[in-house]
Design an enzyme around this catalytic site. Structure first.
Site, mmCIF file in Angstrom:
data_model
loop_
_atom_site.group_PDB
_atom_site.id
_atom_site.type_symbol
_atom_site.label_atom_id
_atom_site.label_comp_id
_atom_site.label_asym_id
_atom_site.label_seq_id
_atom_site.Cartn_x
_atom_site.Cartn_y
_atom_site.Cartn_z
ATOM 1 N N CYS A 79 25.080 14.932 -21.196
ATOM 2 C CA CYS A 79 24.604 15.912 -20.214
ATOM 3 C C CYS A 79 24.382 17.269 -20.872
ATOM 4 C CB CYS A 79 25.611 16.049 -19.075
ATOM 5 S SG CYS A 79 25.072 17.174 -17.759
ATOM 6 N N CYS A 82 27.685 21.581 -18.559
ATOM 7 C CA CYS A 82 28.854 22.369 -18.993
ATOM 8 C C CYS A 82 29.347 21.871 -20.352
ATOM 9 C CB CYS A 82 29.944 22.334 -17.943
ATOM 10 S SG CYS A 82 30.140 20.777 -17.067
ATOM 11 N N CYS A 162 30.130 14.646 -11.098
ATOM 12 C CA CYS A 162 29.967 15.967 -11.697
ATOM 13 C C CYS A 162 31.154 16.795 -11.242
ATOM 14 C CB CYS A 162 28.650 16.614 -11.260
ATOM 15 S SG CYS A 162 28.437 18.285 -11.917
ATOM 16 N N GLN A 295 25.102 34.185 -5.465
ATOM 17 C CA GLN A 295 25.929 33.891 -6.631
ATOM 18 C C GLN A 295 26.462 32.465 -6.523
ATOM 19 O OE1 GLN A 295 26.675 35.331 -9.445
ATOM 20 N NE2 GLN A 295 26.104 37.479 -9.208
ATOM 21 N N TYR A 324 17.784 45.826 -7.912
ATOM 22 C CA TYR A 324 17.789 44.368 -8.104
ATOM 23 C C TYR A 324 18.827 43.762 -7.153
ATOM 24 C CZ TYR A 324 15.624 45.850 -12.559
ATOM 25 O OH TYR A 324 14.843 46.446 -13.524
ATOM 26 N N GLU A 345 14.492 45.247 -4.181
ATOM 27 C CA GLU A 345 14.360 43.889 -4.707
ATOM 28 C C GLU A 345 12.888 43.499 -4.724
ATOM 29 O OE1 GLU A 345 14.436 40.230 -6.103
ATOM 30 O OE2 GLU A 345 16.246 41.453 -6.079
ATOM 31 N N ASP A 389 21.974 45.392 -10.940
ATOM 32 C CA ASP A 389 22.335 43.996 -11.240
ATOM 33 C C ASP A 389 21.058 43.258 -11.655
ATOM 34 O OD1 ASP A 389 23.431 41.492 -11.428
ATOM 35 O OD2 ASP A 389 23.937 41.292 -9.304
ATOM 36 N N CYS A 416 24.464 39.829 -16.631
ATOM 37 C CA CYS A 416 24.650 38.425 -16.990
ATOM 38 C C CYS A 416 24.229 38.173 -18.432
ATOM 39 C CB CYS A 416 23.871 37.517 -16.036
ATOM 40 S SG CYS A 416 22.082 37.814 -16.033
#
Length: 459
Positions: A79, A82, A162, A295, A324, A345, A389, A416
Site C-alpha cells: 500500500c 501510511c 485499513c 481537517q 485561506y 477563501e 492557513d 502543512c
C-alpha cells in the site's frame, strides 16, 4: 566502475529527509532511500542518479534498525498509504519536530528557533474522518475496490482492512465490493474510460458518530441506474449509523474523487437520508457535505485550533483576518473570543459552506469573502491579528506583500509544509516580524506529513 541505474548498492541509513525517505551516503553523494529507516543496513536499487544525489529503493533489509516494529496492517508492503507503521511512534514525533527545526534554521535563517515540544496524536490509528477508495478493472476483467499499489496510479488492490478510518468503514468497503460483483456493476477503467464505478468515499463524524457514503461513478451509467440506487439502499439497510448515502458523477477523465454533477433522477444525489453529516469541535457544529474541506483528523483538529487560540492570545476587541479560511472552521472556532473575523477563501463552495456553518452556530460576527487571497488582501482594511492557513505551496508572494502592508500586530501561521513555512517566515522577518514560538502538531500518525502552528509578532 561508474554507478548506473538498476545497480544494487549496500548502505546504512543515517537519517530521514523531509518526505520520509532515508538518508545515506555513497561515494561522496547523498542517497535518498525509499523504505529505509535510521540504522537500517539495506541493499538498495538505484533508479535515479544526479550530479549531487542518488535516489534508490530498499529491496532487502540486511540488518534492521532497532527502531523497526511490525506494522499492524496486512497490506503494509504493497500500500502507498501510511508508510511509517514500521517505525516507533516516539521516533516519528522526534523526526517531525526536528524537520520543523531544521527548516526554520536552514531556510528561515533563525539560529535557535523557539520551538516547543511536538503535540502528539490522541489516537495513532482509526483517526481519519474521510477515506477515498478506488475501483478498478484488472487485466482479467475483475472488479477491484481498495487502494493504489505503492508507486502505481493504475493498479488497485482489494483492501480487506485499513487502520486509518474505522472498522465500520472497512466493513462497508468489503460489502460494496461484494455487491458490485453480485449485481454485475462494472468498475471504471482508468485508461480506457469505460465502466461505471469510480470511487467510494466514506466520511465520518468522529464526535457525532454520523456517517456519509458517497458512490462516485463515471458519466455513462445507462442501464445501471437502478442497480446503483439499490446498492445505496442495501448499504443503508445493512449498516447502522448511516445518515447519508449519495450518488455523484465525475464525468471528467481526471482520476479524482470529486463530482461535477448529480444523476438527474435524484435530488442532490441523495439515495438515503440527507446530503450531509455533522461534526463537532468543542461546542461548535459543522456541516460536512460530500466535497467539503474539513481537517481529516477531527481529534487533532481540536488540539490544532486550541493551539491557535493559545498562540493568538485574543482579546474581546480584536479584529481578526483569517486567510485561506476553507469552510470557516478556524473563524468560527475563535469567534466568541474576538470582536470580529473576516475569512477569505478562493473556492466559492467552501465559502458557501462557511456561511452555512456560521448560521448553524448562530454566529453574527464572522464574514466570509470569496476570491484569491492575493487579489483581496489589500482591500480588507486593518486588523489587529491575522491567521493564515495556506496550502502546501505556502503564502502567495503577492499575498505575503499584502499581509506585510496590512501590518497586523501578530500573525498565527498554520502550516502543512515546513519548507514553505520557513520561506515565508524569512520574508516576514525581513519586514520586521519576529518568530515568538512554534510547535509541530501531529495530525497524521504513521505518515511523514507535518503540521505546525507558529506565532510572529511585529517588533
Amino acid at each position: 566502475m561508474a554507478l548506473r541505474k538498476k545497480d544494487i548498492i549496500q548502505l546504512t541509513v543515517e537519517d530521514l529527509a523531509f518526505g520520509g525517505k532515508g538518508v545515506a551516503h555513497y561515494e561522496g553523494k547523498v542517497v535518498f532511500i525509499e523504505g529505509g529507516l535510521p540504522e537500517d543496513t539495506v541493499e538498495a536499487l538505484v533508479y535515479k542518479i544526479k550530479s549531487s544525489f542518488i535516489e534508490a529503493r530498499a529491496v532487502q533489509v540486511l540488518k534492521p534498525s532497532p527502531y523497526r516494529i511490525n506494522p499492524v496492517c496486512k497490506h503494509f508492503d504493497i500500500c502507498g498509504g501510511c508508510r511509517w507503521q514500521n517505525y516507533q511512534y516516539d521516533l516519528q514525533l522526534k523526526y517531525k519536530e526536528e524537520q520543523v527545526r531544521e527548516h526554520l534554521v536552514r531556510i528561515g535563517g533563525i539560529e535557535n528557533p523557539p520551538l516547543r515540544p511536538i503535540i502528539a496524536a490522541r489516537k495513532n490509528y482509526f483517526y481519519r474522518n474521510k477515506m477515498e477508495y478506488s475501483f478498478h478493472e484488472d487485466r482479467e476483467g475483475d472488479l477491484k475496490l481498495g487502494m493504489h499499489y505503492l508507486g502505481f496510479y493504475d493498479r488497485i488492490f482489494d483492501i480487506e482492512e485499513c487502520h486509518l478510518q474505522s472498522q465500520t468503514s472497512n466493513d462497508i468497503v468489503n460489502f460494496v465490493r461484494e455487491q458490485c460483483i453480485e449485481k454485475q456493476i462494472p468498475a471504471y477503467h482508468i485508461k480506457n474510460h469505460t465502466g461505471v464505478m469510480r470511487f467510494l468515499v466514506i466520511r465520518e463524524g468522529k464526535f457525532t458518530n454520523e456517517r456519509l457514503v458517497n458512490i462516485v461513478t463515471g458519466d455513462n451509467n445507462d442501464g445501471y441506474e437502478d442497480k446503483i440506487i439499490r446498492l445505496g439502499k442495501d448499504i443503508a439497510d445493512r449498516f447502522e449509523g448511516i445518515n447519508s448515502i449519495i450518488w455523484t458523477i465525475n464525468s471528467r477523465k481526471a482520476n479524482i474523487a470529486q463530482a461535477d454533477k448529480y444523476p438527474e433522477m435524484l435530488d442532490k444525489g441523495v439515495i438515503f437520508g440527507r446530503d450531509h453529516i455533522f461534526e463537532k469541535l468543542n461546542e461548535y457544529k459543522f456541516r460536512i457535505s460530500a466535497d467539503s474541506f474539513f481537517q481529516t483528523n477531527s481529534f487533532q483538529a481540536q488540539l490544532l485550533y486550541d493551539t491557535v487560540l493559545e498562540y493568538a492570545g485574543f482579546s474581546p476587541n480584536d479584529r481578526v483576518c483569517d486567510l485561506y479560511c476553507g469552510t470557516g472552521t478556524i473563524s468560527i472556532y475563535i469567534s466568541s473570543m474576538v470582536k470580529s473575523v473576516v475569512g477569505v477563501e478562493l473556492i466559492e463552495n467552501a465559502v458557501k459552506d462557511a456561511g452555512i456553518n456560521a448560521e448553524l452556530n448562530s454566529i453574527k460576527n464572522v464574514e466570509f469573502k470569496a476570491g484569491k487571497v492575493e487579489d483581496i488582501v489589500g482591500e480588507l482594511g486593518q486588523f489587529d491579528k491575522l491567521i493564515v492557513d495556506p496550502p502546501r505551496a505556502g503564502i502567495h508572494p503577492k499575498a505575503l506583500k499584502g499581509i506585510i502592508e496590512l501590518a497586523p500586530k501578530a500573525i498565527v501561521y498554520v502550516s502543512c509544509n515546513p519548507s514553505t513555512l520557513a520561506r515565508d517566515i524569512a520574508e516576514l522577518k525581513e519586514a520586521g516580524y519576529r518568530l515568538e514560538r512554534s510547535v509541530a502538531v501531529d495530525m497524521f500518525p504513521q505518515t511523514y506529513h507535518i503540521e505546525s502552528v507558529s506565532k510572529l509578532i511585529r517588533d
